[in-house]
Scaffold this active site. Structure first.
Site: not given
Ligand SMILES: [Mg+2]
Length: 331
Positions: A207, A211, A237
């Site tokens: 993650h 990010d 997203e």
């Protein structure tokens, strides 16, 4: 709070010493001067709570000295107690008050009288200091509140991760832009963007890297957009761009630019270097004739899902979509 300072002025050293001895019992810092000139130099350098001023002095006497002290804004407020050996005749007392004196003490100085008078002025001085401190604290608090409000406003309108506007702010801005177009006849294009197979990015690289991709994508969109374009993070997203005064062709062109950059520029961090493509749906006010602001989003969203279905990494306009499907425009 710092100790209050008291200035004692007398041309005779033994008088200064005697006064000092009495005043030392107070919680104050005692300074001495042996002439009016010396006293004037000192009042400019200190914030005296009180001046005890001998009246009979050679050169500049106590009254003249007091008048000089009153001349400066910085020192005009300092209370003065005249200390005099001369008779208690009214004319002398009045001369003292005319030059701004606030009290009188007669020599030989009575210890108790001196202390009680000085204490009154020290109390006034401390109260004034406390008040100033309160005012300062209040100003400080107000500045703090203003800063916190600014931060809150920023947080309320922006997505924390990407720094783009958030969905809450979209509701406000979309309505504004929509009704502006409706009223003034200007166009408004909208792009819905979705990073392709983003779940795989998170699953494969973690993650934190996901990010990073989102932040970097936001940065790239900002870099190539015009200052008037409004970019929002719509969901995980998913992103949305409002392009005021832009028709469907302009919208598709802008979308195509973003798509190209997305497909060619790698996302690199540490050992990982990948490309992430994006699918984009476009709609516009004049072309697609939405009745409500939300409808414009729905149209772009439909185009986006068609772009996904058609194989991703492409820009599709809502109108073309409808024509392809043999449906009338703008339904
Ligand atoms: Mg004297």
């Amino acid at each position: 709070m710092k100790k209050p300072e008291i200035l004692v002025v007398d041309d005779r050293a033994e008088n200064l010493l005697a006064m000092q001895r009495v005043l030392n019992d107070l919680d104050a810092e005692i300074h001495t001067a042996s002439s009016g000139n010396e006293a004037l130099a000192m009042v400019l350098d200190h914030d005296f709570a009180l001046i005890l001023l001998d009246v009979q002095m050679p050169d500049m006497d106590g009254f003249e000295t007091a008048e000089m002290v009153r001349l400066y804004d910085k020192t005009a407020h300092i209370p003065i107690i005249f200390v005099t050996a001369i008779s208690k005749e009214r004319k002398h007392i009045f001369k003292g008050y005319a030059s701004g004196a606030v009290d009188y003490i007669f020599k030989p100085v009575d210890r108790e009288i001196l202390l009680s008078k000085v204490k009154v002025f020290l109390t006034l001085y401390r109260q004034r200091q406390e008040l100033q401190q309160l005012v300062q604290n209040l100003q400080h608090s107000q500045e703090l509140i203003a800063k916190q409000n600014a931060t809150l406003t920023l947080l309320a309108l922006h997505d924390e991760l990407t720094g783009l506007y958030n969905r809450r702010h979209l509701n406000t801005i979309l309505a504004q832009e929509f009704y502006r177009s409706k009223r003034y006849g200007t166009d408004l294009a909208i792009l819905m963007l979705d990073l392709d197979h983003f779940k795989n990015v998170n699953d494969t690289y973690g993650h934190a890297f996901g990010d990073f991709v989102l932040k970097e994508f936001a940065h790239r969109m900002k870099k190539i957009s015009r200052p008037t374009d409004l970019i929002f993070r719509f969901g995980g997203e998913e992103f949305l761009i409002l392009l005021p005064q832009t028709d469907i062709e302009g919208g598709v062109k802008a979308g195509e630019q973003i798509r190209k950059i997305c497909a060619t520029e790698m996302y690199e961090e540490g050992p990982v270097s990948i490309s992430v493509t994006t699918s984009i749906g476009a709609a516009a006010f004049h072309n697609d004739k939405p009745e409500e602001p939300d409808q414009l989003i729905e149209m772009a969203d439909k185009a986006l899902y068609q772009a996904k279905d058609a194989g991703r990494n492409r820009v599709l306009a809502y109108t073309h979509l409808m024509e392809d499907q043999g449906q009338p425009k703008g339904v």
